[in-house]
Design a protein around this motif. Structure first.
Motif, PDB file in Angstrom:
ATOM      1  N   MET A 133     -17.210   8.521  -6.400  1.00  0.00           N
ATOM      2  CA  MET A 133     -18.237   9.377  -6.838  1.00  0.00           C
ATOM      3  C   MET A 133     -19.152   8.934  -5.811  1.00  0.00           C
ATOM      4  O   MET A 133     -20.036   7.588  -5.811  1.00  0.00           O
ATOM      5  N   PRO A 134     -19.857   9.703  -4.417  1.00  0.00           N
ATOM      6  CA  PRO A 134     -20.827   9.277  -3.500  1.00  0.00           C
ATOM      7  C   PRO A 134     -22.010   9.051  -3.832  1.00  0.00           C
ATOM      8  O   PRO A 134     -22.335   9.873  -4.696  1.00  0.00           O
ATOM      9  N   LYS A 135     -22.960   7.987  -3.898  1.00  0.00           N
ATOM     10  CA  LYS A 135     -24.176   7.771  -4.337  1.00  0.00           C
ATOM     11  C   LYS A 135     -25.382   8.788  -3.588  1.00  0.00           C
ATOM     12  O   LYS A 135     -24.923   9.710  -3.024  1.00  0.00           O
ATOM     13  N   THR A 136     -26.253   8.815  -4.686  1.00  0.00           N
ATOM     14  CA  THR A 136     -27.008  10.416  -4.210  1.00  0.00           C
ATOM     15  C   THR A 136     -27.988   9.460  -4.028  1.00  0.00           C
ATOM     16  O   THR A 136     -29.138   8.123  -4.599  1.00  0.00           O
ATOM     17  N   LEU A 172     -27.514   6.089   5.281  1.00  0.00           N
ATOM     18  CA  LEU A 172     -27.612   6.669   3.808  1.00  0.00           C
ATOM     19  C   LEU A 172     -26.178   7.677   4.386  1.00  0.00           C
ATOM     20  O   LEU A 172     -25.490   7.983   3.662  1.00  0.00           O
ATOM     21  N   LEU A 173     -26.136   8.499   5.315  1.00  0.00           N
ATOM     22  CA  LEU A 173     -25.193  10.014   5.382  1.00  0.00           C
ATOM     23  C   LEU A 173     -24.186   9.402   6.207  1.00  0.00           C
ATOM     24  O   LEU A 173     -23.096   9.385   5.988  1.00  0.00           O
ATOM     25  N   SER A 174     -24.268   8.159   7.208  1.00  0.00           N
ATOM     26  CA  SER A 174     -22.974   7.302   7.753  1.00  0.00           C
ATOM     27  C   SER A 174     -22.224   6.395   6.408  1.00  0.00           C
ATOM     28  O   SER A 174     -21.185   6.247   6.528  1.00  0.00           O
ATOM     29  N   LYS A 175     -22.915   6.769   5.859  1.00  0.00           N
ATOM     30  CA  LYS A 175     -21.932   5.840   4.463  1.00  0.00           C
ATOM     31  C   LYS A 175     -22.168   6.143   2.711  1.00  0.00           C
ATOM     32  O   LYS A 175     -21.750   6.063   1.897  1.00  0.00           O
ATOM     33  N   GLY A 176     -21.809   7.539   3.698  1.00  0.00           N
ATOM     34  CA  GLY A 176     -21.228   8.624   2.562  1.00  0.00           C
ATOM     35  C   GLY A 176     -22.217   8.831   1.348  1.00  0.00           C
ATOM     36  O   GLY A 176     -21.982   9.802   0.360  1.00  0.00           O
ATOM     37  N   TYR A 177     -23.557   8.762   1.602  1.00  0.00           N
ATOM     38  CA  TYR A 177     -24.667   9.527   0.239  1.00  0.00           C
ATOM     39  C   TYR A 177     -25.264  10.848   0.539  1.00  0.00           C
ATOM     40  O   TYR A 177     -24.993  11.253   1.379  1.00  0.00           O
ATOM     41  N   GLU A 178     -25.480  10.961  -0.587  1.00  0.00           N
ATOM     42  CA  GLU A 178     -26.059  12.678  -0.348  1.00  0.00           C
ATOM     43  C   GLU A 178     -27.269  12.316  -0.791  1.00  0.00           C
ATOM     44  O   GLU A 178     -27.688  11.540  -1.733  1.00  0.00           O
ATOM     45  N   VAL A 179     -28.057  12.970   0.172  1.00  0.00           N
ATOM     46  CA  VAL A 179     -29.384  12.683   0.715  1.00  0.00           C
ATOM     47  C   VAL A 179     -29.625  14.214   0.206  1.00  0.00           C
ATOM     48  O   VAL A 179     -29.728  15.089   0.560  1.00  0.00           O
ATOM     49  N   ASP A 215     -33.095  16.753 -11.803  1.00  0.00           N
ATOM     50  CA  ASP A 215     -31.675  17.334 -11.711  1.00  0.00           C
ATOM     51  C   ASP A 215     -31.061  16.415 -10.861  1.00  0.00           C
ATOM     52  O   ASP A 215     -30.196  16.857 -10.658  1.00  0.00           O
ATOM     53  N   VAL A 216     -31.788  15.683  -9.689  1.00  0.00           N
ATOM     54  CA  VAL A 216     -31.432  14.955  -8.924  1.00  0.00           C
ATOM     55  C   VAL A 216     -30.072  13.969  -9.366  1.00  0.00           C
ATOM     56  O   VAL A 216     -29.117  13.572  -8.730  1.00  0.00           O
ATOM     57  N   GLN A 217     -31.551  13.122 -10.471  1.00  0.00           N
ATOM     58  CA  GLN A 217     -30.501  11.919 -11.037  1.00  0.00           C
ATOM     59  C   GLN A 217     -30.139  11.136  -9.943  1.00  0.00           C
ATOM     60  O   GLN A 217     -28.599  10.825  -9.819  1.00  0.00           O
ATOM     61  N   PRO A 218     -30.974  10.925  -8.779  1.00  0.00           N
ATOM     62  CA  PRO A 218     -30.598   9.431  -7.951  1.00  0.00           C
ATOM     63  C   PRO A 218     -30.104   8.094  -7.923  1.00  0.00           C
ATOM     64  O   PRO A 218     -30.863   7.460  -8.941  1.00  0.00           O
ATOM     65  N   ASP A 219     -29.412   7.841  -7.595  1.00  0.00           N
ATOM     66  CA  ASP A 219     -28.948   6.620  -7.554  1.00  0.00           C
ATOM     67  C   ASP A 219     -29.765   5.272  -7.094  1.00  0.00           C
ATOM     68  O   ASP A 219     -30.109   4.356  -7.609  1.00  0.00           O
ATOM     69  N   GLU A 220     -30.393   6.116  -5.966  1.00  0.00           N
ATOM     70  CA  GLU A 220     -31.861   5.071  -4.733  1.00  0.00           C
ATOM     71  C   GLU A 220     -32.877   6.040  -4.673  1.00  0.00           C
ATOM     72  O   GLU A 220     -32.494   6.786  -4.507  1.00  0.00           O
ATOM     73  N   VAL A 221     -34.115   5.909  -4.280  1.00  0.00           N
ATOM     74  CA  VAL A 221     -35.343   6.548  -4.278  1.00  0.00           C
ATOM     75  C   VAL A 221     -36.227   5.169  -3.148  1.00  0.00           C
ATOM     76  O   VAL A 221     -36.357   4.290  -3.803  1.00  0.00           O
TER      77      VAL A 221
END
Length: 337
Positions: free
Chosen positions: A1-4, A22-29, A77-83
C-alpha cells in the motif's frame, strides 16, 4: 500500500521539489495551501495537471497553519504516514516589518500542527523545517550542538518551532525531526530573495531590459546549496528508526559578492558595472556568517551536497534566461532603467 504524506507550504520552492520527490516514490501527496484571491500554484502546476502521470496522486487542500481545528480534521481524514511542515513566512528581511505575523505563522503555526497531531491521535512522522538563521550571531561552523542566537523575528520564530518539536518528541513520544537547512536555492526561488533577484537581473541586464541591480550587504557569508538535493535529506530523516535533528549544508562559504560574481560571469558580464548599493535592503541586525557542518547527515543519512554555489548560480542564470526568452516571445516585457 502506498504511503501518504502531507506537505504544508507545498506551493513554495521546497514544497514543490518535495512533492515531485514523494510522487516519484509512489506516495499519495496532500498539499496544504493558504486561501488567497490569486492563484499561487505555478511551481506545482506541471505535476498537478500532467496528463501523462495519472497514477501520481496530488491533492490540494485549503488549510491554514493558523487554523488548528482544520489541521486536526485534515489529519484525521488523511491519516498520513509522514507530515512535512514547510509552511512559513520565510523572508528574513520582511520578518522585521511583520514580526507578529511571522511569529504566528512560522512559530505558533508549528505548535498548532504539533498539537493537531497529538490531539488527532494520528500515528505519523513529522519533519519540521528549521533554519540556519537560528544560529544568527553564533560563529561558524555551525552544527547540531551549536547554541542558537537568532538575529531576526524569523530566526526567533524558527527557534520556537525547533524546541517545540523537541518538546513534543520528549513529552509525547512524537516522531518529530528538525532539519536545520542552510540557504538552499533553485530556479523556483522567490524573486525577492537575494540569489534569485541577482540571477533574474543578470538575464534582464544581458537582454538590455535592465540597467542596474540594487542590493544591500555584499559581505554577508552564506552556505548556499541546491534545493532539489536538500528535499532528499528531508525524506531520509523520516526513514530512520529513531527521530533526531540534522544540519543540512554544503560546508562551503561564499559571500553575496561571490555569488554575484559567479552569476554575472555565467554570461560574461562584470557585476561591478551594474550593481548599486541601497541601504533599504540592509537588516536592522545582520547575520555575518552561516557555514554548516553536515557531518552527521553524511554519516547517518548518507547524504552530502553535490552542487556548490558557483554551479548553482549558473543553473539559476540559465533558467532565468530561458524564462525571459519565453516571456519576450509571448508579450512585451517591462524595461527597467
Amino acid at each position: 500500500m502506498p504511503k501518504t504524506a502531507v506537505i504544508t507550504g507545498i506551493t513554495g520552492q521546497d514544497g514543490s521539489y518535495l512533492a515531485e520527490l514523494l510522487l516519484s516514490k509512489g506516495y499519495e501527496v496532500h498539499g496544504l495551501m493558504r486561501r488567497s484571491s490569486s492563484f499561487n500554484t505555478e511551481r506545482i502546476d506541471h505535476i498537478y495537471q500532467d496528463p501523462h502521470t495519472p497514477d501520481r496522486k496530488l491533492l490540494l487542500h485549503h488549510v491554514d497553519l493558523s487554523d488548528g481545528v482544520a489541521l486536526v480534521n485534515l489529519l484525521r481524514d488523511v491519516q498520513p504516514d509522514e507530515v512535512y511542515n514547510l509552511g512559513a513566512q520565510s523572508h528574513v528581511r520582511v520578518s522585521f516589518d511583520a514580526p507578529l505575523y511571522t511569529g504566528d505563522v512560522t512559530g505558533l503555526g508549528a505548535v498548532r500542527l504539533l498539537e493537531a497531531i497529538r490531539a488527532s491521535g494520528v500515528q505519523t512522522r513529522l519533519y519540521q523545517a528549521s533554519s540556519s538563521e537560528m544560529f544568527g550571531a553564533t560563529p561558524p561552523p555551525q552544527n547540531e550542538a551549536t547554541p542558537f542566537h537568532p538575529r531576526s523575528p524569523y530566526g526567533c520564530a524558527k527557534v520556537m518551532a525547533y524546541w517545540s518539536t523537541v518538546n513534543y518528541r520528549e513529552a509525547y513520544g512524537l516522531f518529530g525531526v528538525n532539519g536545520i537547512l542552510f540557504n538552499h536555492e533553485s530556479p523556483r526561488r522567490g524573486e525577492t530573495f537575494v540569489t534569485r533577484k541577482i540571477t533574474r537581473a543578470v538575464a534582464r541586464i544581458q537582454a538590455g531590459l535592465q540597467e542596474h541591480l540594487y542590493l544591500g550587504n555584499l559581505d554577508a557569508v552564506r552556505d548556499w546549496g541546491y534545493a532539489p538535493e536538500y528535499v532528499e535529506a528531508m525524506w531520509r530523516m523520516l526513514q530512520r528508526d529513531e527521530p533526531d535533528d540534522y544540519v543540512v549544508a554544503t560546508g562551503v562559504a561564499a559571500t553575496v559578492r561571490d555569488f554575484l560574481q559567479a552569476a554575472f560571469e555565467a554570461v560574461g558580464l562584470d557585476w561591478e558595472r551594474s550593481v548599486r548599493f541601497d541601504p533599504k535592503y540592509e537588516r536592522p541586525s545582520e547575520v555575518d556568517a552561516l557555514i554548516g557542518d553536515a557531518s552527521k547527515a553524511k554519516s547517518l543519512l548518507d547524504w552530502s551536497a553535490k552542487v556548490q554555489f558557483d554551479e548553482l548560480a549558473r543553473i539559476m542564470v540559465e533558467s532565468d534566461i530561458r524564462q525571459l526568452e519565453d516571456e519576450l516571445s509571448g508579450h512585451r516585457v517591462r524595461v527597467d532603467r
